[in-house]
Design an enzyme around this catalytic site. Structure first.
Site, mmCIF file in Angstrom:
data_model
loop_
_atom_site.group_PDB
_atom_site.id
_atom_site.type_symbol
_atom_site.label_atom_id
_atom_site.label_comp_id
_atom_site.label_asym_id
_atom_site.label_seq_id
_atom_site.Cartn_x
_atom_site.Cartn_y
_atom_site.Cartn_z
ATOM 1 N N GLU A 227 24.894 45.569 -3.063
ATOM 2 C CA GLU A 227 25.063 44.436 -3.889
ATOM 3 C C GLU A 227 23.405 44.068 -4.030
ATOM 4 O O GLU A 227 22.505 44.007 -3.258
ATOM 5 C CB GLU A 227 25.452 43.120 -3.081
ATOM 6 C CG GLU A 227 25.402 41.872 -3.644
ATOM 7 C CD GLU A 227 26.723 40.879 -2.983
ATOM 8 O OE1 GLU A 227 27.688 41.572 -2.722
ATOM 9 O OE2 GLU A 227 26.499 39.675 -3.167
ATOM 10 N N ASN B 154 27.899 39.841 2.556
ATOM 11 C CA ASN B 154 29.538 39.478 2.058
ATOM 12 C C ASN B 154 30.069 40.761 2.616
ATOM 13 O O ASN B 154 30.385 41.864 2.275
ATOM 14 C CB ASN B 154 29.322 39.581 0.633
ATOM 15 C CG ASN B 154 28.577 38.537 0.059
ATOM 16 O OD1 ASN B 154 28.691 37.480 0.590
ATOM 17 N ND2 ASN B 154 27.939 38.705 -1.007
ATOM 18 N N LYS C 276 27.076 35.625 7.560
ATOM 19 C CA LYS C 276 27.449 34.738 6.800
ATOM 20 C C LYS C 276 28.732 34.078 6.491
ATOM 21 O O LYS C 276 29.485 34.924 6.553
ATOM 22 C CB LYS C 276 27.053 35.341 5.286
ATOM 23 C CG LYS C 276 27.536 34.487 3.862
ATOM 24 C CD LYS C 276 27.183 35.259 2.469
ATOM 25 C CE LYS C 276 27.337 34.549 1.485
ATOM 26 N NZ LYS C 276 26.731 35.303 0.037
ATOM 27 N N GLU D 2 29.597 30.816 -0.426
ATOM 28 C CA GLU D 2 30.147 31.737 -1.386
ATOM 29 C C GLU D 2 31.169 32.259 -0.998
ATOM 30 O O GLU D 2 31.529 33.473 -1.414
ATOM 31 C CB GLU D 2 29.001 32.588 -1.847
ATOM 32 C CG GLU D 2 27.520 32.130 -2.010
ATOM 33 C CD GLU D 2 26.394 32.658 -2.539
ATOM 34 O OE1 GLU D 2 26.410 34.060 -2.374
ATOM 35 O OE2 GLU D 2 25.752 32.313 -3.526
ATOM 36 N N ASP E 130 17.389 29.694 -3.601
ATOM 37 C CA ASP E 130 17.646 31.111 -3.588
ATOM 38 C C ASP E 130 17.015 32.214 -4.077
ATOM 39 O O ASP E 130 17.037 32.825 -5.067
ATOM 40 C CB ASP E 130 19.146 31.213 -4.394
ATOM 41 C CG ASP E 130 19.855 32.595 -3.947
ATOM 42 O OD1 ASP E 130 19.352 33.124 -3.422
ATOM 43 O OD2 ASP E 130 21.116 32.679 -4.506
ATOM 44 N N GLU F 121 15.805 40.739 -7.254
ATOM 45 C CA GLU F 121 16.982 40.235 -7.799
ATOM 46 C C GLU F 121 16.849 39.290 -8.782
ATOM 47 O O GLU F 121 17.258 39.305 -9.794
ATOM 48 C CB GLU F 121 18.024 39.455 -6.692
ATOM 49 C CG GLU F 121 19.251 38.814 -7.613
ATOM 50 C CD GLU F 121 20.248 38.032 -6.595
ATOM 51 O OE1 GLU F 121 19.905 38.120 -5.213
ATOM 52 O OE2 GLU F 121 21.443 37.606 -6.841
#
Ligand code: BDP
Length: 712
Positions: free
Chosen positions: A179, A222, A299, A303, A377, A405
């Site tokens: 990711e 995630n 986490k 999200e 972020d 990112e």
């Protein structure tokens, strides 16, 4: 003639540079005089230790010194002649005889000493530390001195890391996708582990140890519960075994719902006894396989990730349950504060603070709360997160993103040290002036010993590890700052350039110039003056300030820039969301007043009219245009600067960067045009005279589509 040509081809091939050697190149020292003095001072090497770490140390010295000094290096276990490099822990007989207690008392367990001295009346250089890992760090430091051609005739180095946990976070999935990874696939070849050990694992560990990184979270935040199944834990154990001699511990992400998903329980409620038992047993199983397992990164309730709130429990209750499960084994929990909820009718900026601040003091002593550098972020520029300084009873880990990112991914040259430093050097005023973020993180402000810093990794299967060669500088800079946040960005860039390219002064100057201005330029052509979150939907590639009407408002761009016919910017003062109230009064005061708010954060905190007069005398609209155009202009200069070093480095890396700089320029123009045209639709003002006109329409930019952009 033919023969010569053939030889030439072979030599060129041998010298082909793909970037895979990173900053650990160990080519022969080019300066003859320096080489001569090193050869005098290091005639032989005494590696006094038998552990696995010492065998790594010996290999590194053999490899490094044979390369740098260009000879087959010999090892000894005597002090018969001048010129012994002695490498051993402080408890060795040799060091004990040297009476170094006072110097040793100044270094921590991971710290080291490098000294020019005499042993048995012979000239020697000593690298010593309290632990094997400390010696390894010292050896890498010593090799770095040679690589960067620093005087070694009178050494008196004492160095200790300021932060204890220096970690990479890999957002890597079990199917090897990464990711937000832009350098190929994940390095972890889960399918072929545990039996197949890729050489890359060792190279990875070496590279990290060379910059002092001592932990790695192998899996994505995630999270996938599957990593906690027995077969996968065997794979994790295989990696841990490779990393151990390099002083690197492994950590995993824990999916909060794992007891349901792989444990067949009905619930993952942290207060449920079966759930507690499940995690305890899981911890036992893990520690049987990996006795020095570091712990879990979590986490939760963010999200879409499951968490304690699914069961009406708070973050502390969730974190503490896991903390208790691994406490008997010495593990820690890193609980992320990156939480926000679309259904909470509050500025996203405020949500983490609102949830975590009241929990200060409620966490077990092996829990750290991991906080991103800014409240939104990882944007190209964010003011520091208001949680720093606000939770004095809780150790806070700084989370930076090394993978770019939001900073051009792997096509843009952006040196991130100035961004990391900007945050670390910010003053929270939590205990009066000079309560820097760095002092919160290194524990100095609140007397903490459990301290940490994490960087979301940018490594992958690409030959050069990071996609863009200069991505390596960000990995390097992260490690060096994790060791000592007082190093300057210039100093780290200088080191990296010398290690990566050469010690040619003109080259160092040009490349350093390029690196040092790269982040500011990027902010200019992407999100100047405090603008943020203007990137493409989902993949976050390229500009898209028009993103709106999506299922989550807090993932749209219009939520953040709030452009309308009157002006632009997010009002976070008391007349708006009042997020500013979360900062300590001095910071609040500074950011809320238009007179004192740094213009770089202006639109982060204020909504202002297009005609607002900036310090430069320009209107806000003009200033926005100026930044976008200036960013592109500076990039054009960067391209010319890069061309200056054409004959100073190998063709392969020169061309690699050259091609990427061209892409970067095109993408900077794209950012500039798309953003200026989009905001112009609100400001209804002309692009100032003298600026080139965008060569495409807003409509054209809005229709661009990238279904296969990397990193999702
Ligand atoms: C965002 C990334 C997303 C991560 C998230 C996080 O877009 O992929 O999962 O951060 O940090 O920036 O959890």
């Amino acid at each position: 003639m033919k023969k010569f040509f053939f030889l030439f081809v072979i030599t060129v091939n041998l010298l082909a540079e793909d970037g895979s050697r990173l900053w650990l190149r160990y080519d022969k020292i080019s300066n003859e005089q320096f080489l001569k003095s090193c050869t005098e001072l290091i005639k032989t090497c005494f590696v006094d230790g038998k552990s696995e770490t010492f065998s790594v140390i010996k290999d590194e010295l053999n490899n490094g010194l044979s390369g740098l000094l260009n000879k087959n290096f010999e090892f000894t276990n005597r002090f018969e002649k001048n010129g012994v490099l002695y490498v051993g822990v402080s408890s060795s007989e040799t060091i004990k005889e040297m009476n170094l207690e006072s110097k040793l008392s100044h270094i921590s367990d991971d710290g080291f000493l490098i000294l020019s001295t005499k042993i048995k009346n012979k000239k020697a250089i000593v690298v010593t530390a309290k632990t094997d890992a400390g010696v390894l760090y010292g050896v890498f430091h010593f090799l770095r001195l040679l690589q960067t051609q620093q005087e070694i005739s009178n050494l008196n180095v004492s160095s200790s890391p300021k932060i204890n946990l220096r970690l990479l976070n890999h957002w890597d999935n079990l199917d090897r996708t990464s990711e937000r990874g832009y350098a190929g696939f994940s390095i972890w070849d889960w399918h072929r582990l545990p039996d197949y050990i890729d050489q890359r694992y060792k190279d990875y560990a070496r590279a990290n140890a060379s910059i002092g990184i001592n932990g790695t979270v192998l899996t994505n935040v995630n999270a996938n519960a599957f990593i906690l199944t027995h077969d996968y834990l065997l794979k994790v154990a295989a990696l841990a075994k490779i990393f151990r001699p390099y002083g690197i511990k492994v950590y995993l992400t824990a999916r909060f719902s794992a007891p349901v998903e792989i444990g067949k329980l009905q619930t993952a409620d942290p207060l449920n006894d079966d759930v507690k038992k499940w995690w305890k047993e899981k911890a036992e199983e893990i520690y049987k396989l990996v006795p020095d397992f570091g712990g879990f990164l979590v986490k939760a309730n963010s999200e879409g990730q499951p968490g304690p709130q699914n069961y009406g429990r708070n973050h502390a209750e969730g974190a503490n349950m896991l903390a208790n499960a691994i406490k008997p084994f010495g593990g820690i929990i890193m609980w992320r504060a990156f939480v926000y909820d679309n259904n909470v009718p509050q500025d996203r900026h405020k949500q983490a603070y609102n949830e975590f601040k009241p929990l200060d003091g409620k966490f077990e002593d092996n829990v750290l709360v991991q906080v991103k550098n800014g409240a939104i972020d990882f944007q190209p520029r964010e003011p520091f997160h208001p949680l720093f300084g606000a939770m004095p009873k809780t150790p806070l880990i700084m989370e930076f993103q090394i993978t770019q990112e939001y900073l051009g991914q792997a096509t843009h040259l952006v040196y991130l040290a100035p961004m990391f430093k900007e945050c670390l050097d910010s003053d929270t005023y939590s205990k009066g002036k000079s309560s820097l973020v760095s002092k919160v993180v290194d524990g100095a402000l609140d007397g903490k010993t459990l301290t940490g810093i994490a960087g979301v990794a940018n490594t992958g299967t690409d030959k050069n590890w990071t996609g863009h060669l200069f991505g390596q500088s960000n990995w390097y800079a992260f490690g060096r700052l994790a060791w000592n946040h007082e190093f300057s960005s210039e100093q780290i860039a200088d080191e990296w350039i010398r290690l990566t390219f050469s010690n040619d002064e003109a080259l160092v100057k040009s490349v350093s110039k390029i690196m040092m201005q790269s982040r500011e330029n990027t902010v200019s052509y992407m999100t100047p003056l405090g603008l943020h979150h203007l990137m493409g939907w989902d993949h976050h590639y390229g500009p898209a300030p028009w993103i709106k009407d999506k299922p989550r408002a807090d993932w749209t761009s219009v939520y953040y820039h709030k452009a309308d016919s009157n002006g632009i910017g997010f009002d976070r003062t008391s007349s708006g969301s009042n997020a500013l109230v979360q900062y300590f009064p001095d910071v609040q005061k500074k950011f809320s007043s238009l007179q004192t708010c740094p213009e770089k954060y202006l639109l982060w905190f204020h909504h202002l009219s297009w005609n607002y007069k900036m310090k430069s005398g320009k209107t806000l609209w003009e200033e926005i245009c100026y930044h976008y155009y200036n960013g592109v202009d500076e990039l054009r200069k960067t391209r010319s600067e890069w061309n200056l070093i054409e004959n100073k480095i190998d063709k392969e890396r020169f061309e690699h960067v050259k091609m990427l700089l061209k892409i970067q320029e095109d993408e900077a123009v794209w950012w500039r045009n798309a953003c200026v045209l989009y905001f112009q639709a609100f400001s209804k003002k002309e692009i100032p005279a003298g600026f080139e006109k965008p060569d495409n329409t807003l409509d054209y930019y809005m229709k661009l589509d990238f279904p296969y952009a990397p990193g999702i």
